[in-house]
Write a protein that holds these residues in place. Structure first.
Motif, PDB file in Angstrom:
ATOM      1  N   UNK A  69      48.539  53.209   2.950  1.00 43.11           N
ATOM      2  CA  UNK A  69      47.702  52.434   2.021  1.00 43.11           C
ATOM      3  C   UNK A  69      46.335  53.096   1.840  1.00 43.11           C
ATOM      4  N   UNK A  70      45.792  53.659   2.912  1.00 40.25           N
ATOM      5  CA  UNK A  70      44.504  54.361   2.785  1.00 40.25           C
ATOM      6  C   UNK A  70      44.637  55.615   1.923  1.00 40.25           C
ATOM      7  N   UNK A  71      45.770  56.297   2.010  1.00 40.23           N
ATOM      8  CA  UNK A  71      46.002  57.454   1.131  1.00 40.23           C
ATOM      9  C   UNK A  71      46.065  57.015  -0.334  1.00 40.23           C
ATOM     10  N   UNK A  72      46.727  55.881  -0.571  1.00 39.06           N
ATOM     11  CA  UNK A  72      46.776  55.344  -1.939  1.00 39.06           C
ATOM     12  C   UNK A  72      45.362  54.988  -2.406  1.00 39.06           C
ATOM     13  N   UNK A  73      44.550  54.440  -1.498  1.00 38.25           N
ATOM     14  CA  UNK A  73      43.158  54.111  -1.835  1.00 38.25           C
ATOM     15  C   UNK A  73      42.392  55.361  -2.244  1.00 38.25           C
ATOM     16  N   UNK A  74      42.611  56.473  -1.532  1.00 33.97           N
ATOM     17  CA  UNK A  74      41.965  57.734  -1.901  1.00 33.97           C
ATOM     18  C   UNK A  74      42.368  58.157  -3.320  1.00 33.97           C
ATOM     19  N   UNK A  75      43.634  57.968  -3.637  1.00 28.58           N
ATOM     20  CA  UNK A  75      44.106  58.317  -4.981  1.00 28.58           C
ATOM     21  C   UNK A  75      43.416  57.449  -6.040  1.00 28.58           C
ATOM     22  N   UNK A  76      43.340  56.152  -5.776  1.00 27.29           N
ATOM     23  CA  UNK A  76      42.705  55.231  -6.731  1.00 27.29           C
ATOM     24  C   UNK A  76      41.226  55.559  -6.894  1.00 27.29           C
ATOM     25  N   UNK A  77      40.585  55.977  -5.815  1.00 29.67           N
ATOM     26  CA  UNK A  77      39.151  56.259  -5.884  1.00 29.67           C
ATOM     27  C   UNK A  77      38.822  57.430  -6.788  1.00 29.67           C
ATOM     28  N   UNK A  78      39.796  58.270  -7.092  1.00 28.39           N
ATOM     29  CA  UNK A  78      39.537  59.346  -8.048  1.00 28.39           C
ATOM     30  C   UNK A  78      39.310  58.802  -9.460  1.00 28.39           C
ATOM     31  N   UNK A  79      39.733  57.556  -9.695  1.00 24.43           N
ATOM     32  CA  UNK A  79      39.497  56.913 -10.992  1.00 24.43           C
ATOM     33  C   UNK A  79      38.122  56.264 -11.026  1.00 24.43           C
ATOM     34  N   UNK A  80      37.469  56.129  -9.859  1.00 29.03           N
ATOM     35  CA  UNK A  80      36.215  55.390  -9.756  1.00 29.03           C
ATOM     36  C   UNK A  80      35.123  55.851 -10.722  1.00 29.03           C
ATOM     37  N   UNK A  81      34.861  57.156 -10.871  1.00 24.93           N
ATOM     38  CA  UNK A  81      33.790  57.545 -11.807  1.00 24.93           C
ATOM     39  C   UNK A  81      34.028  57.040 -13.225  1.00 24.93           C
ATOM     40  N   UNK A  82      35.260  57.084 -13.685  1.00 27.04           N
ATOM     41  CA  UNK A  82      35.560  56.626 -15.050  1.00 27.04           C
ATOM     42  C   UNK A  82      35.447  55.101 -15.148  1.00 27.04           C
ATOM     43  N   UNK A  83      35.931  54.405 -14.109  1.00 26.01           N
ATOM     44  CA  UNK A  83      35.847  52.957 -14.102  1.00 26.01           C
ATOM     45  C   UNK A  83      34.417  52.465 -14.049  1.00 26.01           C
ATOM     46  N   UNK A  84      33.604  53.076 -13.203  1.00 25.76           N
ATOM     47  CA  UNK A  84      32.204  52.687 -13.087  1.00 25.76           C
ATOM     48  C   UNK A  84      31.464  52.948 -14.391  1.00 25.76           C
TER      49      UNK A  84
END
Length: 437
Positions: free
Chosen positions: A188-203
């Motif tokens: 689940x933490x690895x999946x979280x790392x993957x999702x966090x790559x979307x963070x700049x665009x989402x923010x």
């Protein structure tokens, strides 16, 4: 692409936040507020909404797997007592200081003096409150699966702790289940790392939409209140959390700030402590060296009961109301405001603007009638999001500070990782330590 992924995530997220504000302001100037809002809502905001859905998708599985794995990693159920006691004591202690700072800033800046409430549309707010017994009873789920499906954080925490204790008590028979949750937590933490790559665009998308939809002109009539809230929140972060890290724990403050800036930026853009939880857990484990045995138990609890920003905000709003309507408060009133704001903020929903609707509870301490409460809520609601973003960022900062403190006192903090230079890759042995606790 090489440059993009070679840049630290926190730098990309922080840059996206600044660019989002600039883009929103520029579009408003070029197209007008209404046209810019429609355009960004149609083509830009969906990216932010997608990011929020992605991180909300992870909340329940992350709480369940990390908390069960964390309890299992402790090796002894008796250790839960000291960790839980220190965690709750710290959360309550920081909330007390938040109340005091809120009242001091409300008295110092007098944001309600001379406020023009004539143009505010009254928004009725229910004054009915749930009893303490009902709140406590709701922690125990009737059906754990239903609690997981509904995203009931407190119920999931309760069940996960019991499940972790059961695994430990089962001894050898429980080891395969414990190992399963350890592996699931890693996944689940690895999946979280993957999702966090979307963070700049989402923010970027979320902040750009907030900028165009609120508009700078909306701040004119309520600017002093916004300034008071922001200064109060900043003061609390520096004095209370900064003091805890720097002088009590004797750890470098800059490393702490740098380590949680991703979580702060996501909290600021989403205005939701619960939605930010996956990012907060990832930050404190990977960047600050907090072992999962502590992070998995302290942070989910903090996302539910640590609402320092809300407590501070409610104190300022109470004084704003008293000043706007001419109430003469006594020392007893100030004490009751602080106490009620603390109680009301604990367990407040970790969603945007939840704190604003707790205002009726606090204002009841000096008998503000429902029609005046409705006017205050109507006056503040249009720009509450701007203040909500900042107080959510403060709440998340507090969660991280408390997790570092508890980890340090329990011998569960990897100080070498905490003190590492910026952007240093996480060594394999550190990753193993976080898994094994």
């Amino acid at each position: 692409m090489k440059w993009w992924f070679g840049t630290a995530l926190w730098k990309r997220v922080l840059g996206a936040l600044v660019l989002g504000i600039g883009f929103g302001a520029l579009m408003s100037q070029m197209m007008g507020a209404e046209a810019a809002t429609n355009l960004i809502e149609s083509y830009v905001r969906p990216v932010g909404d997608l990011f929020i859905r992605l991180i909300r998708m992870l909340i329940v599985p992350l709480i369940l797997t990390t908390l069960v794995a964390g309890v299992y990693a402790l090796g002894d159920p008796k250790r839960l007592g000291p960790i839980g006691g220190k965690t709750i004591a710290l959360y309550f202690g920081t909330t007390f200081f938040a109340n005091i700072i809120g009242i001091i800033f409300g008295l110092l800046f007098q944001p309600g003096a001379g406020a023009d409430l004539g143009g505010a549309d009254a928004v009725p707010v229910s004054t009915e409150t749930e009893s303490l017994a009902s709140r406590l009873m709701a922690i125990v789920p009737d059906n754990p699966v239903a609690a997981l499906a509904d995203g009931d954080v407190l119920a999931v925490i309760f069940f996960a702790v019991l499940l972790g204790i059961g695994i430990l008590m089962a001894g050898k028979a429980g080891k395969p289940v414990g190992d399963l949750f350890n592996s699931a937590s890693d996944v689940v933490l690895k999946v979280t790392h993957m999702v966090m790559e979307v963070a700049p665009f989402g923010v970027f998308a979320l902040v750009a939409y907030t900028t165009v939809s609120q508009g700078l002109e909306a701040f004119a009539s309520i600017g002093l209140l916004i300034l008071t809230v922001y200064l109060g929140l900043f003061t609390h972060a520096v004095l209370v959390y900064g003091g805890l890290i720097k002088f009590v724990l004797r750890l470098p403050l800059l490393n702490f700030v740098r380590g949680i800036v991703d979580a702060q930026a996501v909290a600021y853009s989403t205005a939701s402590s619960s939605a930010t939880l996956p990012v907060t857990i990832t930050n404190v484990v990977d960047n600050l060296g907090v072992k999962r045995s502590v992070a998995g138990s302290v942070l989910p609890l903090g996302a539910t009961i640590n609402m320092d920003g809300t407590a501070l905000y409610l104190g300022i709003l109470a004084l704003f109301t008293a000043q706007a309507f001419g109430y003469d408060l006594t020392l007893t009133h100030y004490f009751m405001i602080a106490f009620t704001a603390a109680i009301a903020s604990i367990g407040a929903a970790g969603i945007p603007s939840a704190g604003l609707f707790l205002l009726a509870i606090v204002l009841s301490t000096f008998n503000v009638p429902p029609e005046q409460i409705a006017i205050i809520v109507g006056f503040i609601l249009p720009v509450d999001r701007i203040m909500d973003m900042a107080r959510t960022a403060l709440n998340v900062t507090g969660d991280a500070a408390v997790s570092v403190a508890v980890a340090k006192w329990e011998g569960e903090l990897d100080e070498e990782r905490y003190r590492a230079p910026a952007d240093m890759p996480m060594p394999a042995e550190a990753a193993d330590d976080t898994r094994q606790g």
